[in-house]
Design a protein around this motif. Sequence first.
Motif, PDB file in Angstrom:
ATOM      1  N   SER A 266     -27.658   0.212 -19.056  1.00 12.20           N
ATOM      2  CA  SER A 266     -28.530  -0.940 -19.301  1.00 12.20           C
ATOM      3  C   SER A 266     -29.581  -1.061 -18.208  1.00 12.20           C
ATOM      4  CB  SER A 266     -27.697  -2.220 -19.377  1.00 12.20           C
ATOM      5  OG  SER A 266     -26.825  -2.185 -20.489  1.00 12.20           O
ATOM      6  N   VAL A 267     -29.177  -0.838 -16.961  1.00 13.71           N
ATOM      7  CA  VAL A 267     -30.136  -0.876 -15.850  1.00 13.71           C
ATOM      8  C   VAL A 267     -31.174   0.235 -16.014  1.00 13.71           C
ATOM      9  CG1 VAL A 267     -30.402  -0.604 -13.347  1.00 13.71           C
ATOM     10  CG2 VAL A 267     -28.492  -1.938 -14.265  1.00 13.71           C
ATOM     11  N   LEU A 268     -30.711   1.429 -16.404  1.00 18.90           N
ATOM     12  CA  LEU A 268     -31.624   2.553 -16.609  1.00 18.90           C
ATOM     13  C   LEU A 268     -32.605   2.259 -17.739  1.00 18.90           C
ATOM     14  CD1 LEU A 268     -32.478   5.500 -16.058  1.00 18.90           C
ATOM     15  CD2 LEU A 268     -30.677   6.217 -17.641  1.00 18.90           C
TER      16      LEU A 268
ATOM     17  N   LEU B  38     -33.521  -0.691 -18.859  1.00 20.41           N
ATOM     18  CA  LEU B  38     -34.437  -1.748 -18.430  1.00 20.41           C
ATOM     19  C   LEU B  38     -35.557  -1.166 -17.582  1.00 20.41           C
ATOM     20  CD1 LEU B  38     -35.275  -4.704 -18.113  1.00 20.41           C
ATOM     21  CD2 LEU B  38     -33.659  -4.866 -16.188  1.00 20.41           C
ATOM     22  N   THR B  39     -35.213  -0.256 -16.668  1.00 21.98           N
ATOM     23  CA  THR B  39     -36.220   0.375 -15.816  1.00 21.98           C
ATOM     24  C   THR B  39     -37.216   1.174 -16.654  1.00 21.98           C
ATOM     25  OG1 THR B  39     -34.582   0.564 -14.035  1.00 21.98           O
ATOM     26  CG2 THR B  39     -36.563   1.926 -13.854  1.00 21.98           C
ATOM     27  N   MET B  40     -36.700   1.962 -17.609  1.00 16.83           N
ATOM     28  CA  MET B  40     -37.580   2.762 -18.459  1.00 16.83           C
ATOM     29  C   MET B  40     -38.448   1.873 -19.341  1.00 16.83           C
ATOM     30  SD  MET B  40     -35.469   6.206 -19.549  1.00 16.83           S
ATOM     31  CE  MET B  40     -34.134   5.361 -20.398  1.00 16.83           C
ATOM     32  N   TYR B  41     -37.867   0.767 -19.824  1.00 24.57           N
ATOM     33  CA  TYR B  41     -38.640  -0.137 -20.685  1.00 24.57           C
ATOM     34  C   TYR B  41     -39.776  -0.794 -19.906  1.00 24.57           C
ATOM     35  CZ  TYR B  41     -39.768  -4.103 -23.687  1.00 24.57           C
ATOM     36  OH  TYR B  41     -40.428  -5.026 -24.460  1.00 24.57           O
ATOM     37  N   LEU B  42     -39.494  -1.238 -18.700  1.00 25.11           N
ATOM     38  CA  LEU B  42     -40.543  -1.848 -17.876  1.00 25.11           C
ATOM     39  C   LEU B  42     -41.631  -0.825 -17.539  1.00 25.11           C
ATOM     40  CD1 LEU B  42     -38.391  -4.042 -15.440  1.00 25.11           C
ATOM     41  CD2 LEU B  42     -39.762  -4.808 -17.389  1.00 25.11           C
ATOM     42  N   ALA B  43     -41.223   0.411 -17.260  1.00 26.23           N
ATOM     43  CA  ALA B  43     -42.204   1.467 -16.991  1.00 26.23           C
ATOM     44  C   ALA B  43     -43.063   1.740 -18.219  1.00 26.23           C
ATOM     45  CB  ALA B  43     -41.488   2.741 -16.544  1.00 26.23           C
ATOM     46  N   THR B  44     -42.435   1.704 -19.398  1.00 27.30           N
ATOM     47  CA  THR B  44     -43.169   1.920 -20.648  1.00 27.30           C
ATOM     48  C   THR B  44     -44.217   0.837 -20.867  1.00 27.30           C
ATOM     49  OG1 THR B  44     -41.262   3.007 -21.666  1.00 27.30           O
ATOM     50  CG2 THR B  44     -42.943   2.132 -23.152  1.00 27.30           C
TER      51      THR B  44
ATOM     52  N   MET C 129     -42.364   6.169 -22.748  1.00 27.09           N
ATOM     53  CA  MET C 129     -42.499   5.982 -21.294  1.00 27.09           C
ATOM     54  C   MET C 129     -43.347   7.091 -20.670  1.00 27.09           C
ATOM     55  SD  MET C 129     -39.531   6.016 -18.359  1.00 27.09           S
ATOM     56  CE  MET C 129     -39.276   7.793 -18.594  1.00 27.09           C
TER      57      MET C 129
END
Length: 311
Positions: free
Chosen positions: A28-30, A32-38, A284
Amino acid sequence: MRGANESRVSEFLLLGLSKEPQQQHLLSVLFLTMYLATVLGNLLILLAIGVDSRLHVPMYFFLGNLSFTDICFSSTTVPKMLANHILGTQTISFSGCLTQMYFLFELADMDNFLLAVMAYDRFVAICHPLRYSTKMTQQLCALLVAGSWAIASLHALLHTLLMAQLSFCADSAIPHYFCDVTPLLKLSCSDTHLNEMMILTEGSLIMIAPFICILASYVLITCAVLRVPSTKGRWKAFSTCGSHLAVVSLFYGTIIAVYFNPLSSHSSEKDTAATVMYTVVTPMLNPFIYSLRNRDLKGALRKMMGRTRYS
């Protein structure tokens, strides 16, 4: 008369990517990080194209539409997965599941069509540079994008309505983190031959026709570039197309692996890994692939950042 274990389900259970709570937390943390980067990467491209008048040309008009589509594409699946993890639930309503599937089909088709349109744009720019401004008019660009949205919407509606006609067994657990068509068909107690046939025929046509256009465009581009006497000129032309080809390879490779095989040959682990690639990883990577290999876009981003710091 159907069996007793068949019912009209009101919700499904999304089992996620892992059964282990600790792994689920890390994933989930990973995600979230990829989604924010996208979202951040694609928003920066949209802003750069919007504020820099030099980028108000067809190539960047299509790239802006691709960035917008990629933001929506990731937003269709990742926020729901994160919300379920935070709230400690795995449920998604039947209508919510079909809605999610509709937008997944529509936005995947839009990525597909936009990649084909961008390939055609590069073909005209490289093979017919003197006629580029007369061929790629604003009206044609708007028509290509609007037509893509219309076809993608109708295609998604067709498969969503076909799915809505199916009955589902008492077991409503989906071994995935979103409502994808393949695991839903496996859960159905109805005859799914029509759904599978439409995916393999009409769905294949929707995917293969743009892919053939992309291949044809790049075969013609390659032939034209090889006739350029200057090595530097050939390298510049190939470099311009390299980023687009990288995105095309990643996108189509995973789509074909997931959807265009018989239902019996699918496994949840392989399908999940492939869908993560085209629903999360590709959106992303697109901003980085296009911006890192594009001098004009990098210049616009630096200019925009400079204005922000000055303000």
